[in-house]
Design an enzyme around this catalytic site. Sequence first.
Site, short mmCIF file in Angstrom:
data_model
loop_
_atom_site.label_atom_id
_atom_site.label_comp_id
_atom_site.label_asym_id
_atom_site.label_seq_id
_atom_site.Cartn_x
_atom_site.Cartn_y
_atom_site.Cartn_z
CB SER A 188 155.81 122.90 106.76
OG SER A 188 156.60 121.90 106.19
CG ASP A 425 150.15 118.15 102.81
OD1 ASP A 425 150.95 117.90 101.89
OD2 ASP A 425 150.51 118.39 103.98
CG HIS A 478 152.46 121.24 102.99
ND1 HIS A 478 152.42 120.32 104.00
CD2 HIS A 478 153.53 122.04 103.26
CE1 HIS A 478 153.42 120.54 104.84
NE2 HIS A 478 154.11 121.58 104.42
#
Length: 501
Positions: A188, A425, A478
């Site tokens: 991320s 994601d 994700h």
Amino acid sequence: MAMPRIIFLVVLLFCMLCCFINNNIEAAPQGSLIKYLPGFNGSFPSKHYAGYVTIDDGDNHPSKNLYYYFVVSERNQSTDPVVLWLNGGPGCSSFDGFVYEHGPFNFDAAKQEGGLPTLHLNPYSWSKVSSIIYLDSPAGVGFSYSDNTSLYKTGDIQTAYDTHLFLLKWFEQFPEFTGNEFYIAGESYAGVYVPTLASVVDKGIRTGVKPVIKFKGYMVGNGVCDPRFDSDDALVPFAHGMGLISDHMYKATEVACKRNYHNYTNSDECDSTLSKIYSALDGLNQYDILEHCYHSRAGVQGNKSNELPESFKQLGMSSDKPLPVRKRMFGRAWPFRAPVKGGLIPLWPQLMESGGVQCIDDTVATVWLNNKEVRKAIHANPESGEWGLCTDNLSYNNDAGSMLSYHKNLTASGYRILIYSGDHDMCIPFTGTQAWTESLGYQIIDEWRSWISNDQIAGYIQGYANDFTFLTIKGAGHTVPEYKPRESLDFYSRWLKGQKI
């Protein structure tokens, strides 16, 4: 008389060697050794250490206390690599990775002991093949803190500098691992943390900073990189390819925005078509479009009333608070409607207040990590305050710019790089990551193909020159190891060994 003297010398040398080996193995600070964990019954598969490394800038400024949890490899601590893991946010604790992704334990929230969720061993922990440092960074995140909260005003460059200081001091405390290969990994917003830190580590090695870190490369999962690629330029093709928007909507947006969703000129018409796309996507779990997204109590375990399930009451929740939607938290990332474009970044609690974060929950981890006995066991100082998955303590500046130049410079310096994406994601879609990895212009040496885990296609891979690899994980969201733990351990262990994936 010569023979006994020789035997004596041989025995003496043997004893000295044994002493050296023992000192080398046990050089880690024993005060940081974790001897038990509330909620877990059984023996640890390897040694665990946790505590603080205190850093400062050498100018008599207030210090920062950075918290780490170190899991020694379950296989061979002397030869297996050491990996630093960083979660994103910015401002989110790396206990996220420890608790919900690839740490040595998994929660079993349905079973409780003394009011706490129980833990069992994770068969797909990344500590099966490597030693891992989970670091709360920067100061103000998780259990990391400073007595001077003005230091919570920070950014990409300062965070990289501070984390490098942490590593140097950490290796001084754990000198037996200085000979191990070292890697950096994260996901991320760690798409910024990882390459900026790698650049500082590389500079330290080239300038002779001690101790020498045996740095070999890094990996980033579903990471932020560059606003041109992280923005709607990735989202719109992803949504169309996944069947989330119609051909008509896609083509209308292409015309209105001239296929340039990041920096379009016909703003009114483009805004209008993009708004229709956002409306169509609203309500999806943006961190994994295949997962449920609950918005109220009625969505939890089929509960049709305002009465909380008993299991949630036991976790200390009251009926006037929103419910967690599942035992594990799916998704921690930069929201897809607000790509990083520089300047101050709104933090997760602020985004949640504005309704910008959906389908997430961290109740189990919060209850466990704020338990006094747990905090005592893992050596978390009371001064750090209450643990939260993501903090609002920081004033964080995205001041490093695009990561493209970092990746180019680091590949040119000979470091191995793996960029991986869960292909479901919608927060950092694989379409954007695939585009920016290709934009580096490296020659393709391993053309797009499937890769296998457990005799099944687990995703797709494309290998470039300079030991630069892009990989997808089929069906993952994700936070890839959370969704596909077995497949994640497979590609992780193969890549660390330098094997073909």
